[in-house]
Design a protein around this motif. Structure first.
Motif, PDB file in Angstrom:
ATOM      1  N   VAL A 213     -41.822  10.620  -9.068  1.00 56.87           N
ATOM      2  CA  VAL A 213     -42.638  11.683  -8.600  1.00 56.87           C
ATOM      3  C   VAL A 213     -44.192  11.673  -9.023  1.00 56.87           C
ATOM      4  O   VAL A 213     -45.038  11.965  -8.259  1.00 56.87           O
ATOM      5  N   VAL A 214     -44.091  11.337 -10.456  1.00 57.73           N
ATOM      6  CA  VAL A 214     -45.576  11.786 -11.032  1.00 57.73           C
ATOM      7  C   VAL A 214     -46.471  10.518 -10.985  1.00 57.73           C
ATOM      8  O   VAL A 214     -47.792  10.597 -11.153  1.00 57.73           O
ATOM      9  N   LEU A 215     -45.746   9.337 -11.033  1.00 58.20           N
ATOM     10  CA  LEU A 215     -46.575   7.979 -11.056  1.00 58.20           C
ATOM     11  C   LEU A 215     -46.697   7.371  -9.673  1.00 58.20           C
ATOM     12  O   LEU A 215     -45.884   7.134  -8.921  1.00 58.20           O
ATOM     13  N   ARG A 216     -47.999   6.968  -9.410  1.00 63.37           N
ATOM     14  CA  ARG A 216     -48.057   6.772  -7.831  1.00 63.37           C
ATOM     15  C   ARG A 216     -48.806   5.347  -7.882  1.00 63.37           C
ATOM     16  O   ARG A 216     -48.392   4.536  -6.903  1.00 63.37           O
ATOM     17  N   SER A 217     -49.255   4.844  -9.122  1.00 69.73           N
ATOM     18  CA  SER A 217     -49.748   3.304  -9.000  1.00 69.73           C
ATOM     19  C   SER A 217     -48.449   2.332  -9.538  1.00 69.73           C
ATOM     20  O   SER A 217     -48.104   2.948 -10.180  1.00 69.73           O
ATOM     21  N   SER A 218     -48.427   1.486  -8.839  1.00 74.39           N
ATOM     22  CA  SER A 218     -47.418   0.488  -9.024  1.00 74.39           C
ATOM     23  C   SER A 218     -47.649  -0.040 -10.374  1.00 74.39           C
ATOM     24  O   SER A 218     -46.664  -0.321 -11.234  1.00 74.39           O
ATOM     25  N   GLU A 219     -48.675  -0.327 -10.939  1.00 69.07           N
ATOM     26  CA  GLU A 219     -48.909  -0.824 -12.270  1.00 69.07           C
ATOM     27  C   GLU A 219     -48.552  -0.103 -13.411  1.00 69.07           C
ATOM     28  O   GLU A 219     -48.411  -0.528 -14.565  1.00 69.07           O
ATOM     29  N   LYS A 220     -48.385   1.389 -13.211  1.00 65.16           N
ATOM     30  CA  LYS A 220     -47.863   2.154 -14.152  1.00 65.16           C
ATOM     31  C   LYS A 220     -46.472   2.736 -14.083  1.00 65.16           C
ATOM     32  O   LYS A 220     -46.103   3.449 -15.151  1.00 65.16           O
ATOM     33  N   GLN A 221     -45.724   1.935 -13.152  1.00 62.98           N
ATOM     34  CA  GLN A 221     -44.231   2.378 -13.169  1.00 62.98           C
ATOM     35  C   GLN A 221     -43.497   1.899 -14.420  1.00 62.98           C
ATOM     36  O   GLN A 221     -43.772   1.013 -15.160  1.00 62.98           O
ATOM     37  N   LEU A 222     -42.305   2.557 -14.565  1.00 64.34           N
ATOM     38  CA  LEU A 222     -41.357   2.201 -15.533  1.00 64.34           C
ATOM     39  C   LEU A 222     -40.251   1.272 -14.967  1.00 64.34           C
ATOM     40  O   LEU A 222     -40.197   0.833 -13.765  1.00 64.34           O
ATOM     41  N   ILE A 223     -39.615   0.606 -15.760  1.00 65.10           N
ATOM     42  CA  ILE A 223     -38.575  -0.569 -15.490  1.00 65.10           C
ATOM     43  C   ILE A 223     -37.550   0.002 -14.575  1.00 65.10           C
ATOM     44  O   ILE A 223     -37.054  -0.678 -13.771  1.00 65.10           O
ATOM     45  N   SER A 224     -37.219   1.084 -14.741  1.00 62.73           N
ATOM     46  CA  SER A 224     -36.192   2.025 -13.777  1.00 62.73           C
ATOM     47  C   SER A 224     -36.520   1.958 -12.554  1.00 62.73           C
ATOM     48  O   SER A 224     -35.703   1.726 -11.633  1.00 62.73           O
ATOM     49  N   VAL A 225     -37.699   2.346 -12.216  1.00 59.89           N
ATOM     50  CA  VAL A 225     -38.501   2.363 -10.850  1.00 59.89           C
ATOM     51  C   VAL A 225     -38.570   1.059 -10.781  1.00 59.89           C
ATOM     52  O   VAL A 225     -38.422   0.794  -9.197  1.00 59.89           O
ATOM     53  N   GLY A 226     -39.084   0.036 -11.207  1.00 57.33           N
ATOM     54  CA  GLY A 226     -39.334  -1.183 -10.824  1.00 57.33           C
ATOM     55  C   GLY A 226     -38.210  -1.824 -10.403  1.00 57.33           C
ATOM     56  O   GLY A 226     -38.000  -2.716  -9.467  1.00 57.33           O
ATOM     57  N   VAL A 227     -36.827  -1.645 -10.890  1.00 55.37           N
ATOM     58  CA  VAL A 227     -35.584  -2.274 -10.528  1.00 55.37           C
ATOM     59  C   VAL A 227     -35.291  -1.802  -9.221  1.00 55.37           C
ATOM     60  O   VAL A 227     -34.607  -2.445  -8.356  1.00 55.37           O
ATOM     61  N   VAL A 229     -37.147  -0.675  -6.894  1.00 55.74           N
ATOM     62  CA  VAL A 229     -38.061  -1.352  -5.891  1.00 55.74           C
ATOM     63  C   VAL A 229     -37.696  -2.666  -5.660  1.00 55.74           C
ATOM     64  O   VAL A 229     -37.607  -3.137  -4.558  1.00 55.74           O
ATOM     65  N   PHE A 230     -37.486  -3.378  -6.604  1.00 54.72           N
ATOM     66  CA  PHE A 230     -36.894  -4.756  -6.451  1.00 54.72           C
ATOM     67  C   PHE A 230     -35.577  -4.907  -5.678  1.00 54.72           C
ATOM     68  O   PHE A 230     -35.598  -5.804  -4.751  1.00 54.72           O
ATOM     69  N   ASN A 231     -34.726  -4.008  -5.963  1.00 52.10           N
ATOM     70  CA  ASN A 231     -33.531  -4.097  -5.131  1.00 52.10           C
ATOM     71  C   ASN A 231     -33.668  -3.357  -3.721  1.00 52.10           C
ATOM     72  O   ASN A 231     -33.078  -4.016  -2.639  1.00 52.10           O
ATOM     73  N   ALA A 232     -34.637  -2.619  -3.336  1.00 50.37           N
ATOM     74  CA  ALA A 232     -35.104  -2.187  -2.196  1.00 50.37           C
ATOM     75  C   ALA A 232     -35.686  -3.491  -1.230  1.00 50.37           C
ATOM     76  O   ALA A 232     -35.648  -3.495   0.103  1.00 50.37           O
ATOM     77  N   GLN A 233     -36.463  -4.379  -2.137  1.00 55.37           N
ATOM     78  CA  GLN A 233     -37.287  -5.336  -1.275  1.00 55.37           C
ATOM     79  C   GLN A 233     -36.167  -6.519  -0.857  1.00 55.37           C
ATOM     80  O   GLN A 233     -36.593  -7.354  -0.026  1.00 55.37           O
ATOM     81  N   GLN A 234     -35.044  -6.616  -1.644  1.00 56.51           N
ATOM     82  CA  GLN A 234     -34.367  -7.862  -1.247  1.00 56.51           C
ATOM     83  C   GLN A 234     -33.152  -7.487  -0.397  1.00 56.51           C
ATOM     84  O   GLN A 234     -32.668  -6.333  -0.226  1.00 56.51           O
ATOM     85  N   ASP A 235     -32.734  -8.598   0.110  1.00 55.10           N
ATOM     86  CA  ASP A 235     -31.562  -8.640   0.899  1.00 55.10           C
ATOM     87  C   ASP A 235     -30.265  -8.538   0.078  1.00 55.10           C
ATOM     88  O   ASP A 235     -30.327  -8.724  -0.987  1.00 55.10           O
ATOM     89  N   ALA A 236     -29.301  -8.028   0.830  1.00 58.67           N
ATOM     90  CA  ALA A 236     -27.877  -7.940  -0.103  1.00 58.67           C
ATOM     91  C   ALA A 236     -27.255  -9.292  -0.437  1.00 58.67           C
ATOM     92  O   ALA A 236     -26.673  -9.188  -1.464  1.00 58.67           O
ATOM     93  N   ILE A 237     -27.797 -10.369  -0.267  1.00 58.71           N
ATOM     94  CA  ILE A 237     -27.096 -11.683  -0.529  1.00 58.71           C
ATOM     95  C   ILE A 237     -27.826 -11.966  -1.880  1.00 58.71           C
ATOM     96  O   ILE A 237     -27.138 -12.999  -2.350  1.00 58.71           O
ATOM     97  N   TYR A 238     -28.999 -11.552  -2.335  1.00 55.87           N
ATOM     98  CA  TYR A 238     -29.514 -11.916  -3.501  1.00 55.87           C
ATOM     99  C   TYR A 238     -29.035 -11.354  -4.840  1.00 55.87           C
ATOM    100  O   TYR A 238     -29.554 -10.403  -5.275  1.00 55.87           O
ATOM    101  N   TYR A 239     -27.751 -11.625  -4.968  1.00 52.83           N
ATOM    102  CA  TYR A 239     -27.043 -11.207  -6.085  1.00 52.83           C
ATOM    103  C   TYR A 239     -27.488 -11.599  -7.328  1.00 52.83           C
ATOM    104  O   TYR A 239     -27.572 -11.148  -8.217  1.00 52.83           O
ATOM    105  N   GLY A 240     -27.639 -12.918  -7.795  1.00 50.45           N
ATOM    106  CA  GLY A 240     -28.316 -13.684  -8.769  1.00 50.45           C
ATOM    107  C   GLY A 240     -29.542 -12.807  -9.456  1.00 50.45           C
ATOM    108  O   GLY A 240     -29.597 -12.326 -10.490  1.00 50.45           O
ATOM    109  N   PRO A 241     -30.595 -12.798  -8.570  1.00 53.27           N
ATOM    110  CA  PRO A 241     -32.168 -12.303  -8.917  1.00 53.27           C
ATOM    111  C   PRO A 241     -31.675 -10.774  -9.527  1.00 53.27           C
ATOM    112  O   PRO A 241     -32.362 -10.064 -10.339  1.00 53.27           O
TER     113      PRO A 241
END
Length: 275
Positions: A213-227, A229-241
């Motif tokens: 909610v309070v952090l808008r810049s991508s470079e300031k985000q934390l690992i929980s939000v980064g994970v 974001v990563f899951n939202a960008q990937q298709d369901a088949i990319y289990y390994g990454p």
């Protein structure tokens, strides 16, 4: 005697089954993170990688700035934990040993804050930090550390067990209140400090909603939000990454538990100090 041994064997077997139920998914997650075949499809269950490779970790590090997220999260977690534990100990010491007007009232009033869910306070807090111009900074994530209510409650309960005779002896020797706090209370509160630190590290490392909610810049985000974001960008088949990102994000917490778990047991044990 024989019946007692049989019951003990049954308990051991049941506990081993429960342990297997808990550990097998975690082990499979680690195996998938090193399995090259887990990129395009979910391979058959195995506790050994079908094709050992670090490709999934390479994909994870190149897709999102994991190192940056790691550094941001470590900074916020360390600073927040230090502030929260320090102020919790100070307030707990004041409520446990101090004498001031309205002590019980303010302690009950403080505990009442614990009954209010964070989600109901999130919008007013957001508007408050917005009016102060502190959005997209780490201030909203760190300022709340000065009011760690559960830590204050827990500190008061533990510090009350410290004999008053220690403080009185220090007073006779001419020690100030701050010297008593730093040289007597804190050394005797190491299990308490470790327990509160573990709780704070867990809370900050897994924090998701408020940083989002309070952090808008991508470079300031934390690992929980980064994970996320990563899951939202990937298709369901990319289990390994996905498993690689999950393993990377869980490493610090696992290391912390290995070194500090004994203090949790000590904190809930009966204190050996007697009046």
């Amino acid at each position: 005697m024989r019946a007692k041994k049989i019951r003990r064997c049954i308990i051991i077997v049941v506990l081993l089954l429960i342990l297997a139920i808990v550990l097998v998914p975690l082990l499979w997650c680690i195996v998938l993170s090193f399995d090259r075949k887990a990129v395009s499809a979910l391979p058959e269950f195995s506790l050994i990688p079908h094709e050992f490779s670090i490709f999934n970790y390479q994909v994870a590090f190149t897709t999102i700035p994991l190192v940056r997220y790691y550094l941001n999260t470590i900074f916020v977690t360390v600073v927040h934990t230090v502030l929260a534990v320090f102020f919790a100990l100070m307030c707990g010491y004041a409520f446990a040993k101090g004498r001031f007007i309205g002590k019980n009232f303010w302690f009950v009033f403080m505990l009442a804050v614990m009954m209010i869910p964070f989600e109901s306070r999130m919008v007013p807090l957001y508007l408050q930090y917005k009016s102060w111009g502190l959005l997209d900074t780490y201030a909203p994530l760190l300022m709340g550390a000065c009011a760690y209510v559960y830590g204050i409650f827990f500190s008061r309960q533990n510090i009350e067990a410290i004999p008053d005779s220690l403080r009185e002896s220090a007073y006779i020797d001419g020690a100030s209140e701050w010297r008593i706090f730093f040289q007597i209370i804190i050394p005797l509160s190491k299990p308490l400090i470790a327990t509160l630190s573990i709780l704070q590290v867990l809370s900050n490392w897994n924090s998701y909603l408020w940083p989002l909610v309070v952090l808008r810049s991508s470079e300031k985000q934390l690992i929980s939000v980064g994970v996320s974001v990563f899951n939202a960008q990937q298709d369901a088949i990319y289990y390994g990454p996905r498993m690689a990102v999950a393993v990377i994000s869980a490493i610090p917490l696992s290391i912390m538990f290995l070194f500090l778990q004994k203090y949790i047991v000590q904190s809930v044990a009966v204190s050996g100090i007697k009046q």
